[in-house]
Each structure stands twice: as C-alpha cells, then as structure tokens.
Design a protein around this motif. Structure first.
Motif, PDB file in Angstrom:
ATOM      1  N   UNK A   1       0.806  -1.214   0.000  1.00 20.82           N
ATOM      2  CA  UNK A   1       0.000   0.000   0.000  1.00 20.82           C
ATOM      3  C   UNK A   1       0.841   1.267   0.000  1.00 20.82           C
ATOM      4  N   UNK A   2       1.941   1.283   0.727  1.00 22.17           N
ATOM      5  CA  UNK A   2       2.658   2.543   0.909  1.00 22.17           C
ATOM      6  C   UNK A   2       4.008   2.595   0.213  1.00 22.17           C
ATOM      7  N   UNK A   3       4.703   1.455   0.152  1.00 21.15           N
ATOM      8  CA  UNK A   3       6.048   1.484  -0.417  1.00 21.15           C
ATOM      9  C   UNK A   3       5.987   1.372  -1.944  1.00 21.15           C
ATOM     10  N   UNK A   4       5.104   0.485  -2.423  1.00 18.81           N
ATOM     11  CA  UNK A   4       5.070   0.195  -3.854  1.00 18.81           C
ATOM     12  C   UNK A   4       4.826   1.427  -4.728  1.00 18.81           C
ATOM     13  N   UNK A   5       3.893   2.316  -4.351  1.00 14.97           N
ATOM     14  CA  UNK A   5       3.696   3.470  -5.233  1.00 14.97           C
ATOM     15  C   UNK A   5       4.894   4.420  -5.265  1.00 14.97           C
ATOM     16  N   UNK A   6       5.876   4.189  -4.389  1.00 17.03           N
ATOM     17  CA  UNK A   6       6.950   5.175  -4.240  1.00 17.03           C
ATOM     18  C   UNK A   6       8.318   4.668  -4.677  1.00 17.03           C
ATOM     19  N   UNK A   7       8.353   3.572  -5.476  1.00 17.90           N
ATOM     20  CA  UNK A   7       9.676   3.070  -5.872  1.00 17.90           C
ATOM     21  C   UNK A   7      10.460   4.081  -6.696  1.00 17.90           C
ATOM     22  N   UNK A   8       9.747   4.966  -7.399  1.00 23.40           N
ATOM     23  CA  UNK A   8      10.496   5.947  -8.183  1.00 23.40           C
ATOM     24  C   UNK A   8      10.866   7.172  -7.338  1.00 23.40           C
ATOM     25  N   UNK A   9      10.415   7.185  -6.073  1.00 20.27           N
ATOM     26  CA  UNK A   9      10.731   8.340  -5.216  1.00 20.27           C
ATOM     27  C   UNK A   9      11.289   7.865  -3.876  1.00 20.27           C
ATOM     28  N   UNK A  10      12.556   7.450  -3.859  1.00 22.80           N
ATOM     29  CA  UNK A  10      13.140   6.810  -2.671  1.00 22.80           C
ATOM     30  C   UNK A  10      13.111   7.684  -1.421  1.00 22.80           C
ATOM     31  N   UNK A  11      13.266   9.001  -1.577  1.00 17.75           N
ATOM     32  CA  UNK A  11      13.264   9.866  -0.393  1.00 17.75           C
ATOM     33  C   UNK A  11      11.912   9.772   0.312  1.00 17.75           C
ATOM     34  N   UNK A  12      10.839   9.756  -0.506  1.00 17.52           N
ATOM     35  CA  UNK A  12       9.498   9.665   0.061  1.00 17.52           C
ATOM     36  C   UNK A  12       9.324   8.352   0.805  1.00 17.52           C
ATOM     37  N   UNK A  13       9.931   7.293   0.254  1.00 14.61           N
ATOM     38  CA  UNK A  13       9.832   5.988   0.923  1.00 14.61           C
ATOM     39  C   UNK A  13      10.414   6.071   2.320  1.00 14.61           C
ATOM     40  N   UNK A  14      11.603   6.678   2.421  1.00 17.85           N
ATOM     41  CA  UNK A  14      12.248   6.803   3.728  1.00 17.85           C
ATOM     42  C   UNK A  14      11.321   7.568   4.666  1.00 17.85           C
ATOM     43  N   UNK A  15      10.739   8.664   4.147  1.00 17.10           N
ATOM     44  CA  UNK A  15       9.859   9.472   4.998  1.00 17.10           C
ATOM     45  C   UNK A  15       8.629   8.681   5.418  1.00 17.10           C
ATOM     46  N   UNK A  16       8.075   7.883   4.488  1.00 16.04           N
ATOM     47  CA  UNK A  16       6.889   7.094   4.832  1.00 16.04           C
ATOM     48  C   UNK A  16       7.221   6.093   5.937  1.00 16.04           C
ATOM     49  N   UNK A  17       8.353   5.387   5.800  1.00 14.80           N
ATOM     50  CA  UNK A  17       8.669   4.393   6.831  1.00 14.80           C
ATOM     51  C   UNK A  17       8.946   5.089   8.165  1.00 14.80           C
ATOM     52  N   UNK A  18       9.567   6.263   8.093  1.00 14.71           N
ATOM     53  CA  UNK A  18       9.821   7.014   9.316  1.00 14.71           C
ATOM     54  C   UNK A  18       8.501   7.430   9.961  1.00 14.71           C
TER      55      UNK A  18
END
Lengths: 492, 235
Positions: free
Chosen positions: A253-270
C-alpha cells in the motif's frame, strides 16, 4: 602476495583485531565469566539478527531503508503477548480482518473491472463509510486491558459485544471490503483474469470469520487452558504471521507506489514508526507489560540449575549451568532460534527458486522482470518475510526484555548499525554484523559492571553505562574506515 | 512468412524529463532478423526497452502479433514470448551458469527441453555450468545472456549490441549462433558493428535523434554509401 594482503586488508585487520581481543578478554576474565558474556552476546546477536536479516534483504532487493522495521518488531511482541495472555482481543478483531479480506477477494472474482473509471472515487468513499459504520462504537481498549489489568480471569461476557451485533459488524466489513476491492480493480482489467481460486479463498475466509464470531467467547478459554508451552509456540506463530501480514500490507500500500521516489519511501517508513507507536499506545495503553516465561524455561527447584542442555530437556529449569555459573535457559532458546532462522534463510536463498530470484534481484531486478518474473510480487513477499522475522524476534524478546511501545526503537538503531557493519544487502553481512553488535553490547555491559583492570594500574578503570551503546558505533566507524561498503557489502 | 510479428507505431518515450524517442515506427516480420542501426544516442537501446516495457512509451502503440502490448508490465510482455538480451551482458554474477538459465524458465522443464540446443550453440556454457556468472569471460557472459533468452519459448528476441567489446573470433561464434537461432525465432538486433549487422540482417531500420528515418532491405543498404556515411559514419 602483497597484492593479496592489500586486497584483503579489511579481513586481515578484522581477524587480527578479533585475536587480540580474544587474548585480552581471556586474560581479563575467568573462563566462566567469559562464557556467560559470550552467551549474552550471542543472545543479543540472535535477536539483532532477526531484525537485520529482513532489513538487509529488503534493502538489497528493493533499495528501501525500512525505518519501521523496529516498529514491526515491537508490534510482533504485542501480538504474540496478546495471544499468550489475552487472546480475547485478537479473537474479537480477527473476524473483522478476515471478513474484509474475503470481501476484497470476492470483488476480484466478480466482473467489476468493466465498470467505468468514474465510479472509482465514489466507490472508495462508500467503502470507507460502510467500513466506519460497521465498526462504529466497537470498543477495543477495554478488550485489550481487562484481563491484564485485573490480574486474573475476567467474566467472559465482559467487553465483548453480543453475537448479533458482532455478526452484523463482520458482514458490514465484508461488504466494505467488497466495495473497496471493486474500486481497486476498476481500470486495471488486463492485469488479472477472474480466478475461481479467489472465490474459494474468499468464501473460505468468510466462513472462518462467521465461525469464529460465536466461538470467540469459548475460544479464549480454550487457548488459556492450553499449557504455557503450547501457548508460547502459538504466540511465536501468531506474532510472526501478524508481522508478515503487516509488512506485506505496508509494502503493497505505501512502499510500492513510491519506488520511483526513494526519499518519500524513507519518509513514509519514518512516519510509520510514529503511527505504529501511537496505535499501540492507543490499543494497549502507554505502559509496559511483562510476558511470563513458558514452563519449558521457568522451573525452579532443588535440581536447578540444570547441569547441562541434555538435562534441561528433562527438568526444564529456568537456568542451565555453564562452567559453574547459571545462565538463563530461555536465552539459549533465543540463540537456537536465531541459528535456526539463519540456516532456514540460507537454505531458502541457496536452494529455492524464490531464493534464486532474490539473489538475482539484488543485483538487477529489472533483468529479473524481463525474464518474465513478476518482481513486484517477490518484493511484497520479501517485505513480508523480513517483517515476519522481525516480529518473530519481537515475540522472542518479549519474555526477557518486557514489552513497551518503545521496544522497537533501540533495536532499530542497533540493527541499522549492524547492517552497516556487515554491508547493506548482504545476508552473511547481516548475520556477522548482528553478532558483532551483540557481542559488543555484552562486553560493554560487563565493562560497565566491573571496569577494566590494566596491569600498570592499581585500580580498575571505570566507565559510564553509555560505553556499551557507544561501542557499537565505534566498531561501525572502524569498519567503515577500512571497508566503506561494510564487511560483506557490494553496494555503496 | 511475410506477416508482421512486431509493429511499433510512432512511439514517444521519455526518460525522466528527457524526450528520448520522438516518433519511432518499425515492423519486424516473422522469421526475419531486423537490424536497428544508428549512432550512439540515436535511441536504439531505448526502443528495445520501450518494446520490453522497461521504459514504457508515453504515446504511440506497440503490437505483438496484432495484440497491443504497450502499457503492460515487463514481466507480462516477457510471458507473451519476448526475450531480452540487454547490452553490457547483464548476467547475474552471483548465480551459476545453471541458475542463470534456470531463472529464465517460465514452465517447469523448459531448460531440460532446450538444454541440448543451447549447449550445441555455446559449448563453453556446458564447461562452466556450475561456475558463477561473474567468473566468466566477457564473451562467455554474452553467450550466457543470449542463452538465457533461449530457455523459454520466445517468439521474438530483442538483442542489444551482442558484439560490443568482444574479440573478432568470439563475434564470429555469436554471429553463427544468431544465424542458427533465427531459423526458429524472430530477432530484432541492435548493432554498432555494421559488418556484423550486414552479415546477419534481412532488413534494417535507421534511427537518428530519436526518430526512425529510413528502412529497407539490408542487401540494398550495403551498397548505399551515402546513407551509411550520413547516419552511421563516425562523427
């Protein structure tokens, strides 16, 4: 020869350092003290390994730095503990989850994908409304706390909704799931054909939900009547599978849409760290819990501590004699669990097709995809696997570290340090890093306790308790100076 | 055998904000070897990656045997029978030769069924069957990359610069392997080495600056020095 030495200078420096340290340690401590420090280090190392292995696999395959891994560790501890001590909470939530998933799967089987794309947004809104309506007024907090805070049995009916309302809620969530599932598949018609498998799975889950609904009142008693060992094993399984489900859901749900935006992924997991911590506080309260050891590891008596491991198999003492000093038998279990998981994952990586795909994907996931393998699905699977391992670690840690909303954070930090030491993306590295960090913590604790006696000094040098935590960072700094990619790292 | 297997119609592909392909069209006939020619940066690799679904085009259409495939994920396109041999021989270094091939299986038994053919094309792979891909020489890695595309039943192979950086004797081996492969499959070949492309291909397309500018029969191009100088000459 010189070239060979230069190429392996990190390894050689490591071995030399290890030998020097071993010589120093054996002169400093008696063998029985040394043995228990080593075992403590191994215990911590095994727990760290359960966190680092997933962290490292996820980073290696997907380049995702999952800051929420420690949070999943913590949630795993809560789930396992809840099943162990207060299954009422889980039994009252499980039918809802099952019903929602069943509805979702049913939508994939029905021909919703041909609906016009304009229906998508309204359907999502309806799904949310139906879902909220279905759970409106359902009280979670009393379910979570009653049995624990009262210190004993609570009347079964207390805090549990009557069956009629409960079934109505379950069906409501199935409908919400159905609508949400329909909204989800509108517009991606060519990704999937309706499979009869979905129908079977869906009706199976729904049936299970409906069966659990009336049984939940008695099931609690059955689970609590099991002996503590069986409940403990159930808790391990429940914690690990709950963590795996959460991890898979999180990736999807949250990581997959953001593979092209790694910074956002870090922020989401944080961000998930905070969300997870607060959710746990909301359900279980901000205080901590203590999980009792199962019978296998808690017997005390005249024959204890067990003289050795074989004897322990029969007398189940709380501790085992190691060179004349008692060592908690539960920690030996954690070490064994860590070793078993290490072997299990190593076998998975080496000998199965999934493992082959993971190893290939770490190098070049695009090429794996071009061979006709749905890499995204493997990503979700590996995320779930890593999260499941962390959650298993959480359940295992619960009886000896206690359970609190902050449990994950310390592990998260130390696990990152261990992964960096071992080399991001390397499974062996994750294991070695975890071991080093665990041993460093154990020696650090010992040094804090007794200080260091150097031959030219009249009294022992003393250290502040921070030295145990600082030691792992120092090791990391040293390793990075010699090998910037970590001990086994290939990626920068 | 003149029906069209692959039809690319004015695709526009962006990488980040860069407009790399500005209208590429081409047709590959079933059973042929079609060469995609052009200078460095003309968009040849991006064209292959667009077909494969790795850089999906923003507009235009791609059809495989009449069925539109653009917009599908790469694994799905591969499952339709498209094999991809990327440039720089992207073999999996940590996997053995055997594992590299086994990974390309789409059905159980693919490798067992195709093994003899593959080993007859590239005997070296048999010798190093249990060695890691990363330990092979450049030529052997290229062979492995091509062999990997032969494991499953592929109707179309997209092969990117197979001769790059290889010794002439290895290039000859690869040319002869490609020729044998073309008996049973269709190949779209990107090649800088014009002599090699001329030996193999039946038809050609020339890309320049992200557009397809010219196409025809390879036999005609060989004598058309003006075109060769204009689009393929150094500089």
């Amino acid at each position: 020869m010189i070239e060979w030495i230069q190429r392996r200078r990190g390894l050689i420096a490591g071995i030399v350092a290890a030998i020097l340290f071993a010589i120093w340690a054996s002169s400093q401590y008696e063998p029985r003290v040394l043995a228990s420090i080593l075992l403590s280090g191994l215990t911590l190392g095994a727990l760290y390994f359960l966190v680092t292995s997933g962290l490292s696999l996820i980073f290696g395959l997907m380049d995702v730095l999952n800051f929420a891994h420690g949070t999943i560790f913590m949630i795993g501890a809560y789930i396992g503990f809840t099943l162990y001590a207060n299954p009422r909470l889980l039994l009252n939530m499980l039918p809802f989850v099952l019903a929602f998933v069943a509805g979702w799967l049913l939508a994939r089987w029905l021909p919703f994908s041909s609906l016009p794309t304009g229906h998508r947004r309204p359907l999502w809104v309806v799904a949310v409304l139906v879902g909220v309506f279905a759970v409106w007024g359902f009280e979670l907090a009393p379910l979570a706390t009653t049995a624990l805070s009262s210190g004993g049995r609570v009347p079964t009916e207390q805090a549990q909704a009557p069956i009629g309302i409960f079934i109505a809620r379950t069906v409501g969530l199935a409908i919400a799931g159905l609508i949400a599932g329909a909204a989800f598949i509108i517009g991606n018609e060519h990704t999937r054909q309706p499979a009869p498998r979905d129908l079977v799975l869906s009706s199976g889950l729904l049936a299970l939900a409906i069966i659990i609904a009336p049984l939940r009142l008695n099931a609690e008693g059955w689970i609590l009547a099991l002996d503590s060992n069986a409940r403990f094993l159930l808790a391990l399984v429940a914690g690990a599978s709950g963590g795996a489900a959460l991890g898979g859901l999180m990736e999807w749900s949250l990581i997959r849409p953001l593979y092209s935006r790694p910074i956002y992924q870090v922020l989401v997991t944080l961000g998930l760290v905070f969300v997870g911590t607060e959710l746990v506080k909301g359900i279980w309260g901000p205080g901590g819990y203590f999980m009792e050891l199962p019978a296998w590891f808690s017997r005390r008596g005249p024959s204890c501590p067990s003289p050795n491991l074989i004897a322990w198999l029969q007398d189940n003492c709380a501790s085992i004699d190691v060179l004349g000093r008692p060592f908690p038998s539960y920690r030996i279990f954690i070490i064994a669990l860590g070793i078993a998981m290490f072997i299990g994952i190593a076998v998975l990586l080496r000998y199965t097709r999934l493992g082959m795909i993971i190893r290939a994907g770490v190098q070049d996931s695009e090429m794996v995809q071009a061979l006709g393998i749905n890499v995204r699905r493997v990503f979700t699977l590996v995320f779930a696997l890593g999260a499941g391992l962390a959650a298993l670690g959480g359940v295992a840690a619960a009886p000896f570290l206690g359970i609190s909303p902050g449990l994950g954070q310390e592990f998260q930090l130390q696990a990152f340090i261990a992964v960096v030491i071992g080399g991001m993306g390397s499974f062996t590295g994750a294991a070695i890093g975890a071991l080093l960090v665990g041993l460093a913590r154990a020696f650090g604790d010992q040094i804090v306790l007794t200080g260091i006696q150097l031959p030219w000094m009249s009294e022992a040098m003393t250290f502040s308790p921070s030295i145990a935590r600082a030691s792992t960072v120092l090791i990391m700094a040293l390793v990075l100076l010699l090998r910037p990619a970590g001990l086994f790292g290939k990626k920068e | 055998m003149s029906d069209v297997l692959l039809e690319v119609d004015t695709i526009h592909t962006f990488i980040g904000q860069f407009h790399i392909l500005e209208g590429v069209s081409l047709k590959v006939r079933t059973g042929s070897i079609t060469a995609l020619l052009g200078r460095n940066g003309a968009g040849k690799t991006t064209t292959l990656r667009s077909i494969m679904g790795l850089n999906p085009p923003r507009s235009g259409s791609i059809r495989l045997a009449g069925e539109p495939i653009n917009g599908r994920p790469a694994y799905n396109i591969a499952q339709l029978g498209v094999g991809y041999v990327p440039e720089h021989r992207a073999v999996f270094r940590d996997l053995t030769v055997e594992e590299n091939l086994r990974l390309a299986e789409r059905k159980r038994g693919d490798l067992a069924r195709r093994s003899d053919f593959i080993m007859s094309l590239f005997p070296d792979l048999k010798r190093f069957y249990r060695h890691p891909g990363g330990k092979l020489s450049g030529g052997q890695q290229q062979m492995l990359a091509i062999a990997r595309a032969l494991v499953a039943d592929n109707r179309l192979l997209l092969i990117d610069e197979p001769s790059e950086g290889l010794a002439p004797i290895i290039v000859e081996q690869i040319v002869s392997a490609l020729r044998q492969m073309s008996a049973e499959t269709t190949i779209l070949l990107v090649e800088q080495n014009f002599a090699m492309a001329a030996q193999l291909a039946d038809e050609y397309y020339i890309l320049d600056d992200g557009r397809s500018v010219q196409h025809g029969r390879m036999a005609d191009l060989v004598h058309d020095h003006a075109t060769i100088d204009k689009y393929l000459g150094a500089g």
